[in-house]
Design a protein around this motif. Sequence first.
Motif, PDB file in Angstrom:
ATOM      1  N   ASN A  49      -4.081 -10.722  -0.808  1.00  0.00           N
ATOM      2  CA  ASN A  49      -2.838 -11.469  -0.994  1.00  0.00           C
ATOM      3  C   ASN A  49      -2.645 -13.015  -0.099  1.00  0.00           C
ATOM      4  O   ASN A  49      -1.735 -13.588  -0.356  1.00  0.00           O
ATOM      5  N   TRP A  50      -3.657 -12.857   0.817  1.00  0.00           N
ATOM      6  CA  TRP A  50      -3.811 -14.276   1.715  1.00  0.00           C
ATOM      7  C   TRP A  50      -4.742 -15.369   1.354  1.00  0.00           C
ATOM      8  O   TRP A  50      -4.708 -16.344   1.512  1.00  0.00           O
ATOM      9  N   SER A  51      -5.495 -15.039   0.048  1.00  0.00           N
ATOM     10  CA  SER A  51      -6.421 -15.974  -0.037  1.00  0.00           C
ATOM     11  C   SER A  51      -5.859 -17.329  -0.683  1.00  0.00           C
ATOM     12  O   SER A  51      -6.318 -18.376  -0.151  1.00  0.00           O
ATOM     13  N   GLU A  53      -2.907 -18.772  -0.336  1.00  0.00           N
ATOM     14  CA  GLU A  53      -2.223 -19.607   0.708  1.00  0.00           C
ATOM     15  C   GLU A  53      -3.569 -20.024   1.807  1.00  0.00           C
ATOM     16  O   GLU A  53      -3.248 -21.377   2.124  1.00  0.00           O
ATOM     17  N   MET A  54      -4.318 -19.163   2.304  1.00  0.00           N
ATOM     18  CA  MET A  54      -5.399 -19.790   3.203  1.00  0.00           C
ATOM     19  C   MET A  54      -6.127 -20.865   2.374  1.00  0.00           C
ATOM     20  O   MET A  54      -6.525 -21.961   3.193  1.00  0.00           O
ATOM     21  N   THR A 129       6.290 -15.705   1.658  1.00  0.00           N
ATOM     22  CA  THR A 129       5.302 -15.005   0.674  1.00  0.00           C
ATOM     23  C   THR A 129       5.136 -13.614   1.380  1.00  0.00           C
ATOM     24  O   THR A 129       5.573 -13.396   2.370  1.00  0.00           O
ATOM     25  N   TRP A 131       2.341 -12.314   2.565  1.00  0.00           N
ATOM     26  CA  TRP A 131       1.632 -12.487   3.761  1.00  0.00           C
ATOM     27  C   TRP A 131       2.403 -13.020   5.010  1.00  0.00           C
ATOM     28  O   TRP A 131       2.240 -12.675   6.167  1.00  0.00           O
ATOM     29  N   PRO A 133       2.396 -16.272   6.528  1.00  0.00           N
ATOM     30  CA  PRO A 133       1.756 -16.635   7.831  1.00  0.00           C
ATOM     31  C   PRO A 133       2.954 -17.762   8.417  1.00  0.00           C
ATOM     32  O   PRO A 133       3.592 -18.408   7.958  1.00  0.00           O
TER      33      PRO A 133
END
Length: 170
Positions: A49-51, A53-54, A129, A131, A133
């Motif tokens: 789920n973080w890819s 945004e990262m 989201t 995640w 961040p």
Amino acid sequence: MPRPVVLYVRYVDAFNRFVGRFAMYLFFALGAVLLYSTASRVFLGQPVNWSLEMSQFLLSAYYLLGGAYTMQNDAHVRMDLVYGRMSPRSRAITDAVTILFVIFYLAVLFRGGLSSTEYSITYNQTNYTSWAPPLWPIKVVMTVGIFLMLLQAISQFFKDIAQALGKPIT
């Protein structure tokens, strides 16, 4: 040109060259994140789920930190219907005048970046989201990138003035 101006141009250009070349390697980190995300989803059946945004953060850092280096190498897109037919001196004069608008724009953008970064740090702003961040790291990178672009625009202004006077700064 006065010695302090020449030193400013040399130091800003050298620093932005270093940062720009570092930023190039962020593209490899971006590729690694996207490759990991794809492999995780296809082979393990577990989406990450973080890819997304990262990858957005890395791409933003890539183009914000590389912007000054791009300006330094005169690699930005330019409409040169008339510009291409001008003499080098006329180009330098045109660039010296138009870069003042860019400097003003970047100064306003930098002011907004400082305000946004301060807000993000003060209130521990996170993205909305799953995640979630913290946003302050990318806002710091954004503000630094804008500041480096502003420094490079001032350097370009000095180089254009020197070129217009027939004494280019090398």
